[in-house]
Write a protein that holds these residues in place. Structure first.
Motif, mmCIF file in Angstrom:
data_model
loop_
_atom_site.group_PDB
_atom_site.id
_atom_site.type_symbol
_atom_site.label_atom_id
_atom_site.label_comp_id
_atom_site.label_asym_id
_atom_site.label_seq_id
_atom_site.Cartn_x
_atom_site.Cartn_y
_atom_site.Cartn_z
ATOM 1 N N THR A 1 6.094 5.164 -2.942
ATOM 2 C CA THR A 1 5.635 3.626 -2.363
ATOM 3 C C THR A 1 6.718 2.368 -3.341
ATOM 4 O OG1 THR A 1 3.876 2.430 -2.871
ATOM 5 C CG2 THR A 1 3.960 3.408 -0.994
ATOM 6 N N SER A 2 6.746 3.421 -4.541
ATOM 7 C CA SER A 2 8.103 3.103 -5.106
ATOM 8 C C SER A 2 9.725 2.818 -5.792
ATOM 9 C CB SER A 2 7.853 2.843 -6.683
ATOM 10 O OG SER A 2 8.222 4.335 -7.220
ATOM 11 N N ASP A 3 10.362 2.740 -6.401
ATOM 12 C CA ASP A 3 12.093 2.551 -6.685
ATOM 13 C C ASP A 3 11.582 3.567 -7.123
ATOM 14 O OD1 ASP A 3 13.126 -0.740 -5.478
ATOM 15 O OD2 ASP A 3 11.909 -0.799 -7.547
ATOM 16 N N ALA A 4 10.715 4.254 -7.631
ATOM 17 C CA ALA A 4 11.071 5.856 -7.790
ATOM 18 C C ALA A 4 11.381 6.920 -6.673
ATOM 19 C CB ALA A 4 10.226 6.394 -8.530
ATOM 20 N N LEU B 1 3.951 -0.506 -3.689
ATOM 21 C CA LEU B 1 2.589 -0.844 -2.851
ATOM 22 C C LEU B 1 1.008 -0.759 -2.865
ATOM 23 C CD1 LEU B 1 1.653 -2.376 -0.181
ATOM 24 C CD2 LEU B 1 1.886 -0.225 1.169
ATOM 25 N N LEU B 2 0.748 -2.108 -3.301
ATOM 26 C CA LEU B 2 -0.751 -1.823 -4.106
ATOM 27 C C LEU B 2 -1.946 -1.707 -2.663
ATOM 28 C CD1 LEU B 2 -0.869 -4.233 -7.453
ATOM 29 C CD2 LEU B 2 0.075 -2.253 -6.632
ATOM 30 N N HIS B 3 -3.412 -1.412 -3.020
ATOM 31 C CA HIS B 3 -4.426 -1.836 -1.788
ATOM 32 C C HIS B 3 -4.491 -3.324 -2.128
ATOM 33 C CE1 HIS B 3 -8.780 -1.764 -1.264
ATOM 34 N NE2 HIS B 3 -8.335 -0.757 -0.649
ATOM 35 N N GLY B 4 -4.277 -3.574 -3.376
ATOM 36 C CA GLY B 4 -4.782 -4.819 -3.800
ATOM 37 C C GLY B 4 -6.349 -5.060 -4.193
ATOM 38 N N PHE C 1 -0.715 -5.335 -0.801
ATOM 39 C CA PHE C 1 1.143 -6.094 -1.203
ATOM 40 C C PHE C 1 1.644 -5.243 -2.389
ATOM 41 C CE2 PHE C 1 -1.109 -7.583 -5.281
ATOM 42 C CZ PHE C 1 0.067 -8.175 -5.907
ATOM 43 N N TYR C 2 3.193 -5.792 -2.800
ATOM 44 C CA TYR C 2 3.827 -5.186 -3.681
ATOM 45 C C TYR C 2 3.303 -5.446 -4.496
ATOM 46 C CZ TYR C 2 6.043 -1.220 -1.186
ATOM 47 O OH TYR C 2 7.239 -0.227 -1.180
ATOM 48 N N GLY C 3 3.334 -5.022 -5.980
ATOM 49 C CA GLY C 3 2.669 -5.923 -7.211
ATOM 50 C C GLY C 3 2.579 -4.228 -8.211
ATOM 51 N N PRO C 4 2.293 -4.699 -9.445
ATOM 52 C CA PRO C 4 1.965 -3.749 -11.044
ATOM 53 C C PRO C 4 1.655 -2.547 -10.372
ATOM 54 C CG PRO C 4 1.504 -6.314 -11.161
ATOM 55 C CD PRO C 4 1.348 -6.277 -9.334
#
Length: 405
Positions: free
Chosen positions: A151-154, A229-232, A255-258
């Protein structure tokens, strides 16, 4: 009136939820259905339905427009149900054996129909009872690697990634995390909840400017780094387990986070159980054996995550810089440092913040419970302050061990 004719949201009941699943064709209309409300959380209704003619079972989870613990004075968005369902669907594409199946999403009712996992137990409960799960670390490490890479830019074009950031923007539930994990425990706040006997340790924490500076840095990362995309909310209450199966549930905080936030949340809850077992398991030999298992879970989870993430990067990365020597190692190093810091924040939050864990609070002897909570505060602080000095997972495990010896 059938439930499908109702055009506006309303909370489901034991009667209406049966009509709800029948109108969707998930259970035959002529079937007799046993239904019970099994939710024990603050934000949702959860029903288990059994078709008595076939023994087919379903779970219906419906978001409430407020927190049950407070009532309608604490309103919450129903859109979190969409976010949760769509996050589960994303994970199901990547690791279908590690999340419950989604059978239906109803956006009007903020409800999701899910696979029943009644043959599993909540991981927190199993760990409190001292049970070991041989596949847990491999499964969680695999889940984290696939979800945090794919789900990342990679793995995505910049345009597709930005669309997903919008899709999974979750401001209200993120604010809960921002307040209850990163802010309130480090200041005098009405939401904090701890025994009065801990006031000296809590006051010392509030007055620790070096610690608060590091927490501020971690909070800024949570607020600004939309890496994946995190579980959160990946704690041991969000994982169902049995001997040969692991299922990650409840991503309503998605949500999208670290990247390090999900890993840190999981590690924090394993660490809290490690600390609690010091007071829970009386037999020294059994205690040392189980605590060694918990540290192995941390170590193996990270190694599986690291190795799988690297393999996915090498096989599937679309980013032009992906093949530059040292780049993936840099990404993993930043993720590991963040993981340690976020774990420390979570350990402290679960000790003196609003929402605790049964691992600590369930220790019957008050003096023993207080000792465990003091150890948790010490461990959390050490994780936050030393995260830049810990270069590998063995050093992390040794920090946890030494902070509680």
């Amino acid at each position: 009136m059938s439930i499908r004719q109702i055009e506006a949201y309303e909370p489901l009941t034991l009667l209406s939820v049966v009509s709800f699943v029948k109108e969707k064709g998930l259970i035959p209309k002529e079937s007799r259905v046993h239904c019970e409300e099994i939710g024990d959380g603050n934000l949702n209704l959860v029903f288990r339905l059994v078709d008595q003619s076939t023994n087919q079972t379903l779970i219906v989870k419906q978001a409430l427009p407020y927190a049950k613990v407070v009532g309608e004075s604490w309103p919450l968005t129903l859109d979190r149900a969409r976010i949760e369902s769509e996050a589960l669907q994303e994970a199901e594409k990547l690791v279908p054996n590690l999340v419950p199946k989604v059978y239906d999403i109803d956006y009007t009712f903020a409800a999701t129909v899910l696979e029943d996992l009644s043959d599993h137990v909540i991981l927190r409960k199993g760990l409190i009872e001292g049970k070991q799960y041989p596949h847990l670390a491999n499964d969680i490490g695999t889940y984290l690697a696939y979800t945090l890479f794919s789900t990342s830019d990679a793995a995505l074009s910049p345009q597709e990634k930005k669309k997903r950031v919008v899709q999974f923007t979750n401001p209200e539930l993120c604010q809960i995390t921002e307040d209850l994990v990163f802010t309130d425990p480090f200041f005098k706040s009405e939401t904090n909840n701890y025994p009065q006997e801990l006031q000296p340790e809590v006051s010392e924490l509030w007055e620790d400017s070096a610690l608060k500076l590091e927490v501020a840095k971690l909070k800024q990362k949570f607020l600004t780094n939309a890496e994946a995309l995190l579980h959160g909310d990946l704690h041991t209450g969000s994982v169902f387990v049995k001997e040969d199966s692991t299922k990650v549930i409840d991503p309503e905080f998605a949500f999208y986070g670290p990247r390090g936030f999900d890993i840190g949340a999981f590690f924090a809850n394993i660490i809290l159980n490690y600390i609690a077992q010091e007071k829970r398991i009386a037999d020294l030999g059994k205690r040392e054996e189980f605590q060694a298992y918990l540290l192995e879970v941390i170590e193996e989870t990270w190694q599986v995550f690291k190795n799988t993430f690297t393999a996915l990067w090498q096989e599937s990365a679309v980013e032009k810089f992906a093949d530059v020597e040292g780049y993936v190692n840099y990404v993993l190093a930043v993720t590991f440092e963040d993981t340690i810091g976020f774990a420390g924040c979570k350990v402290i939050r679960r000790t003196i913040g609003l929402a605790h864990v049964e691992d600590l609070d369930g220790i019957a002897n008050l003096d023993a419970q207080l000792e465990a909570k003091r150890a948790a505060l010490k461990t959390g602080r050490s994780l936050i302050l030393n995260r830049q000095n810990i270069t590998n997972v063995k050093e992390l495990v040794e920090l946890v061990r030494s902070a509680n010896s």
